[in-house]
Design an enzyme around this catalytic site. Structure first.
Site, PDB file in Angstrom:
ATOM      1  N   ARG A 168       0.841  -1.194   0.000  1.00 17.76           N
ATOM      2  CA  ARG A 168       0.000   0.000   0.000  1.00 17.76           C
ATOM      3  C   ARG A 168       0.876   1.244   0.000  1.00 17.76           C
ATOM      4  O   ARG A 168       1.517   1.566   0.995  1.00 17.76           O
ATOM      5  CB  ARG A 168      -0.935   0.018   1.214  1.00 17.76           C
ATOM      6  N   ASP A 453      -3.791   3.122  13.793  1.00 22.16           N
ATOM      7  CA  ASP A 453      -2.957   3.739  12.767  1.00 22.16           C
ATOM      8  C   ASP A 453      -3.454   5.152  12.518  1.00 22.16           C
ATOM      9  O   ASP A 453      -4.253   5.689  13.291  1.00 22.16           O
ATOM     10  CB  ASP A 453      -2.917   2.893  11.490  1.00 22.16           C
TER      11      ASP A 453
END
Length: 539
Positions: A168, A453
């Site tokens: 990603r 996150d």
């Protein structure tokens, strides 16, 4: 007349790293310069278009499926490219940053896929950006190992049981300040992360019977998927890699993208692999886009917004319906629980919740789902094994029973819950603790037994901003005001100081984290992304 050759890139304000030259070769930098020259102007146009669309949402307080792309949605015949063998079975995916220990643990975890994350689970320090690329190269070359300070050793298991890597890159909005063209313009982080990984590993992966696979984050429209497809076509041609080798899974983690799922798959159809239902960024996007939409768009505490909320059910069921109609994988959301080594009762309760969540996803037709910790891989796998059996996926379940209207996707008011003062305190607690770790270079942080996150910090500060600007009155009679937030933040900072001790507090970035949270939560002008001002403070 041919266009001038792109200027070489300069490394700016970055201390040289050990083995940096293995990643930033002249050929790799020339490839990045080509990507920058060709695609950064289009990226800039797309970011400007985001602002225009946000202004339109502010004016109308609504969204709808696009009338100009109805022919794509209504055409029953088109499909995405068939999944390559390495991405046929995705029933459990583990996520995490690309540090050396995580690289080994994720590949060894028993998950089918590892989302190797340069985005929300990685603070973009120069060491993380370049070191993460080195770790992936070393893993493919089987020359990676790790020994902890306590003396525990980590090494890769045999290749045939390792997870397939899906990388990603950063979103379109983030620049890489340490790589600049001759005119001083930074290269978008998305192109740096994609370009370095593809340049160094595409051929390595082909020899392993795999390919360069990607998760695309923060996509807000099909027009933002289109340049990614063009990037893929150019990159494959440039390195003489067969077209269609790249495969991309798009995170539907913005409310605007939820109205364009068909169109996003269509733009990427020769390279598309699937769509993923992200939770916290999706809620963050709802707040960001409808922050001035009135009380009907005020979200309660984040823990009260489960995936069974009506508007979240509409979103996830439409995602499964869309993916399977087009032959793509539908990947479910994150199980963020971090098992406790000291409290089996906490684990038992959390594992039951994870199981219920994964049972629901598998029953709804998802083909796989995310976990944040290796101990959750067997839990999630059991839920999908019970539904899939020996089948790699359940794309044959077309979910033709699903009919989602535009209004249902933003029917926030149907949720029977309200913001609480404890919800405010939790948002402040988690926001300060996460930002402090991020400023020290950590993007995936265990907080209160959850792996958090950057999306966590975004929803936390966004909810504070929304509650203050909406003048919410909590159940204890306190009103959400800037002064109330500052008082709670001061209390939490004092509690952290007592918890960690004076030396650790002084060595950390706690005061900066406190100040930044208050800035992005209380400024009249809402910051589009917390990570933009945070990046200016990142060492």
């Amino acid at each position: 007349m041919s266009a001038p050759a792109p200027s070489p890139l300069a490394i700016v304000d970055a201390e040289p790293l050990e083995r940096q030259g293995e990643v930033l070769t002249d050929a790799a930098l020339a490839f990045l310069a080509e990507l920058h020259h060709r695609f950064t102007p289009r990226r800039d146009e797309l970011l400007a278009r985001r602002a225009e669309r946000r202004a339109e949402i502010a004016r109308t307080s609504t969204l709808d499926f696009l009338p100009e792309t109805a022919h794509i949605r209504d055409d029953p015949d088109w499909r995405v490219a068939p999944a390559p063998p390495a991405l046929e079975d995705r029933r459990v995916e583990i996520t995490g940053p690309t540090d050396r220990k995580m690289t080994i643990n994720a590949l060894n975890s028993g998950a089918k896929v590892w989302l190797a994350d340069f985005e929300d689970a990685s603070a973009p320090t120069w060491a993380n950006v370049i070191g993460g690329q080195l770790n992936l190269i070393d893993a493919y070359e089987r020359r990676i190992d790790f020994t902890s300070p306590e003396g525990k050793s980590y090494a890769l298991r045999p290749d045939d049981v390792l997870a397939t890597v899906v990388t990603r890159p950063r979103g379109w909005h983030l620049d890489e300040r340490h790589l600049r063209s001759a005119d001083g313009r930074p290269v978008p982080g998305a192109l740096v992360d994609f370009g370095l990984y593809f340049f160094h590993n595409a051929r390595r992966l082909l020899t392993r019977g795999q390919g360069p696979y990607f998760y695309l984050p923060k996509t807000e429209s099909h027009l933002e998927a289109r340049p990614w497809n063009d990037v893929f076509v150019f990159a494959q041609d440039h390195l003489s890699i067969p077209q269609g080798t790249i495969r991309a899974t798009v995170l539907i983690e913005t409310i605007t993208a939820a109205y364009e799922m068909d169109e996003i798959l269509y733009e990427l159809r020769d390279h598309a692999s699937g769509l993923n239902a992200g939770r916290w960024d999706y809620l963050f996007s709802i707040v960001k886009n409808f922050r001035d939409g009135g009380p009907g768009f005020v979200l309660p505490d984040r823990d009260a917004v489960t995936m069974t909320a009506p508007f979240m059910r509409a979103y996830t069921e439409l995602l499964v319906r869309t993916c399977h109609k087009r032959g793509a994988h539908a990947i479910g959301g994150m199980a963020a629980f971090i098992p406790s080594r000291r409290d089996p009762e906490v684990n038992a309760v959390a594992f039951d919740k994870v199981k219920a969540d994964k049972d629901r996803e598998a029953g709804d037709g998802f083909d796989g789902s995310w976990v944040a910790h290796p101990d959750l891989v067997p839990v999630a796998r059991a839920s999908f094994d019970a539904v899939l059996g020996d089948r790699p996926h359940q794309k044959e379940r077309l979910r033709e029973d699903v009919h989602v209207t535009a209004a249902e996707l933003i029917d926030i008011a149907s949720l029977d819950a309200a913001p609480t003062h404890q919800g405010l305190r939790n948002a402040v607690q988690v926001g300060i603790r996460y930002i402090e770790a991020w400023l020290r270079g950590l993007g995936a942080v265990a907080i209160f037994n959850l792996m958090e996150d950057a999306a966590t910090a975004e929803i936390s500060r966004s909810q504070i901003w929304q509650w203050v600007n909406a003048g919410i009155v909590f159940e204890n009679g306190e009103k959400a005001t800037a002064d109330r937030v500052r008082k709670v933040a001061a209390e939490e900072l004092a509690e952290i100081r007592e918890e960690v001790g004076e030396d650790a507090f002084a060595a950390g970035r706690w005061s900066q984290a406190h100040d930044l949270l208050l800035k992005v939560a209380l400024d009249e002008d809402y910051a589009e992304f917390l990570t933009l001002p945070a990046y200016e403070l990142l060492n």
